[in-house]
Scaffold this motif. Structure first.
Motif, PDB file in Angstrom:
ATOM      1  N   MET A 155       0.901  -1.382  -0.010  1.00  0.00           N
ATOM      2  CA  MET A 155       0.036   0.142  -0.118  1.00  0.00           C
ATOM      3  C   MET A 155       0.752   1.223  -0.142  1.00  0.00           C
ATOM      4  SD  MET A 155      -3.427   0.851   2.310  1.00  0.00           S
ATOM      5  CE  MET A 155      -4.104  -0.559   1.439  1.00  0.00           C
ATOM      6  N   VAL A 290       0.236   8.357   4.054  1.00  0.00           N
ATOM      7  CA  VAL A 290       0.356   7.234   3.520  1.00  0.00           C
ATOM      8  C   VAL A 290       1.587   6.523   4.000  1.00  0.00           C
ATOM      9  CG1 VAL A 290       0.070   5.620   1.461  1.00  0.00           C
ATOM     10  CG2 VAL A 290      -1.349   7.734   1.588  1.00  0.00           C
ATOM     11  N   SER A 294       1.709   3.240   6.570  1.00  0.00           N
ATOM     12  CA  SER A 294       2.377   1.972   6.197  1.00  0.00           C
ATOM     13  C   SER A 294       3.588   1.612   7.018  1.00  0.00           C
ATOM     14  CB  SER A 294       2.989   2.506   4.717  1.00  0.00           C
ATOM     15  OG  SER A 294       1.825   2.530   3.727  1.00  0.00           O
ATOM     16  N   THR A 345      -5.254   4.405   5.128  1.00  0.00           N
ATOM     17  CA  THR A 345      -4.151   3.557   4.729  1.00  0.00           C
ATOM     18  C   THR A 345      -4.202   2.347   5.855  1.00  0.00           C
ATOM     19  OG1 THR A 345      -2.757   5.133   3.786  1.00  0.00           O
ATOM     20  CG2 THR A 345      -1.624   3.044   4.419  1.00  0.00           C
TER      21      THR A 345
END
Length: 453
Positions: A155, A290, A294, A345
């Motif tokens: 991702m 993000v 992550s 996310t």
């Protein structure tokens, strides 16, 4: 199409993620492919706009993409579960490489819009098939305890690609034209196909279970095969004690989140009078969210479990939507946009990992396809409703209402088994069913377990 053995979970334990060569090759190959796909996402509309100057024609291209993706999603899972997933991904990559690589040469004879619309539809079919096979292949590459970390890497790579892809598309389009930007994307799919040749997904299982071929011949066999294609994944989702509330709540959330970017852009450019450069900078800052999510998603999920992480992510999204739509400060809006992407996310990694944990491997493609089809179908409707309401009443009240809506979704989740779910537990075994129901036609009735993405 004769059924082929689906990609299995590895028979031998996979190495830890940091030493997992198969996953590393898979991950790096797809990183380049994601970057190329993001180039196409911008270059295709630019090519239409360059040829026609019509925003209506450009919008029609988006309609073709969306409609084709939803229709393909109805059968993509069946195809992924009934074929060798690596071969399917390689075939999809090669098909997209040829189609996109041919655009500059077709364009030499002059713009042909109908070619672009047909090409967009075919490429979207291949993309949807690839995406389902791609996500459902991850459990065959990594250990169960590494699923969350592996999904977080994928991702994060997707986020970086979607940030850099439009920049690359703009540079290439300005230099040599949008048609050659598409050809560049075609080249990345060739690299992706080559990388997949070096990935070992593990030995194949013995084949489909009872009824896995569609349940005989004749009218009853056709009915059984249609039932397997269209209903097996949906039945499993609805019969699972965690996947059912997750699917409902995520569908409601997608109704809001797909239009959130439109509200952000409108707020910055129309309400606050900022230019495209400022808007681009805010979107770039949101990408940091993000990256941050992550990096820590796997740790958070191990520490708190799936339920608290997913419900907490919904709360973050709601707060961010309310702030981005009401604040007049660009730095505050940028920070809120980053928080929004943290929530998206973290929720995505958590739910994807849960789905992979609890779904029987022979059903994973169909369940993933059904899951995406259900909640993605709400997105375009929600985006239309949000933008219409914002046009009539303004962005601030609509954003506040959206934030409250998210908090209500999180509150509803507290009334379901999601509130205390830490992980999905072992996958439910696919049940042998009667003729025509498929290899796991009865699996939807097996309610032990849990799952997302």
């Amino acid at each position: 199409m004769a059924p082929a053995a689906p990609t299995p979970l590895p028979q031998d334990p996979a190495p830890p993620l940091r030493r997992n060569r198969n996953f590393t090759v898979f991950w790096l190959g797809q990183a380049l492919s994601v970057l190329g796909g993001s180039v196409t996402y911008l270059a295709l509309p630019l090519l239409v706009l360059e040829a026609t100057g019509s925003i209506v024609r450009m919008g029609l291209l988006t309609v073709v993409m969306g409609a084709t993706g939803i229709v393909t999603g109805l059968f993509a899972g069946y195809v992924a579960d009934r074929t060798d997933r690596r071969r399917l991904m390689i075939a999809c990559d090669l098909g997209r490489a040829v189609l996109l690589g041919s655009v500059p040469f077709l364009w030499l004879a002059g713009p042909r819009l109908w070619v672009l619309y047909v090409l967009t539809a075919v490429v979207t079919v291949l993309k949807t098939l690839f995406d389902v096979a791609y996500v459902t292949s991850v459990p065959a590459l990594v250990r169960r305890e590494d699923l969350a970390a592996a999904n977080a890497r994928l991702m994060g790579t997707f986020a970086v690609g979607t940030l850099l892809g439009p920049v690359a598309a703009g540079l290439v389009t300005a230099g040599v034209g949008a048609a050659w930007a598409l050809a560049l994307d075609g080249a990345t799919f060739l690299v992706s196909a080559l990388s997949l040749r070096w990935v070992a997904f593990g030995p194949a299982p013995g084949g489909p279970g009872p009824g896995g071929d569609g349940g005989g011949t004749g009218r009853q066999g056709v009915r059984g095969r249609l039932r397997e294609v269209f209903t097996t994944g949906f039945t499993f989702l609805w019969g699972h004690r965690l996947l059912r509330p997750l699917t409902v709540l995520l569908t409601l959330l997608t109704f809001l989140t797909m239009g959130a970017t439109d509200l952000l852009v409108f707020r910055l450019q129309e309400d606050l009078g900022r230019d495209a450069a400022v808007t681009g900078a805010v979107v770039a800052v949101s990408g940091l969210g993000v990256v941050a999510a992550s990096a820590c998603a796997a740790r958070l999920r191990r520490a708190f479990g799936f339920g608290p992480c997913w419900l907490g992510s919904v709360g973050l999204i709601g707060a961010a939507v309310a702030v981005t739509g009401t604040s007049a400060s660009v730095p505050v809006i940028a920070a809120a946009a980053a928080v929004f992407m943290v929530g998206m996310t973290l929720g995505g990694v958590s739910s994807m990992t849960l789905r992979q944990e609890v779904t029987p491997e022979p059903l994973l493609g169909r369940v993933t396809s059904a899951f995406w089809t259900v909640h993605n179908a709400a997105g375009p409707i929600g985006a239309a409703v949000l933008t219409l309401c914002a046009g009539r009443w303004g962005v601030p009240p609509v954003s506040l209402a959206g934030g409250v809506f998210c908090l209500l979704i999180a509150a509803a989740g507290l009334l379901t088994p999601l509130r205390s779910a830490r992980s999905g537990g072992p996958p439910a075994p696919p049940a042998a069913a009667g003729p025509g129901s498929g290899a796991a036609g009865g699996a939807g009735a097996d309610t032990g377990g849990a799952r997302q993405a």
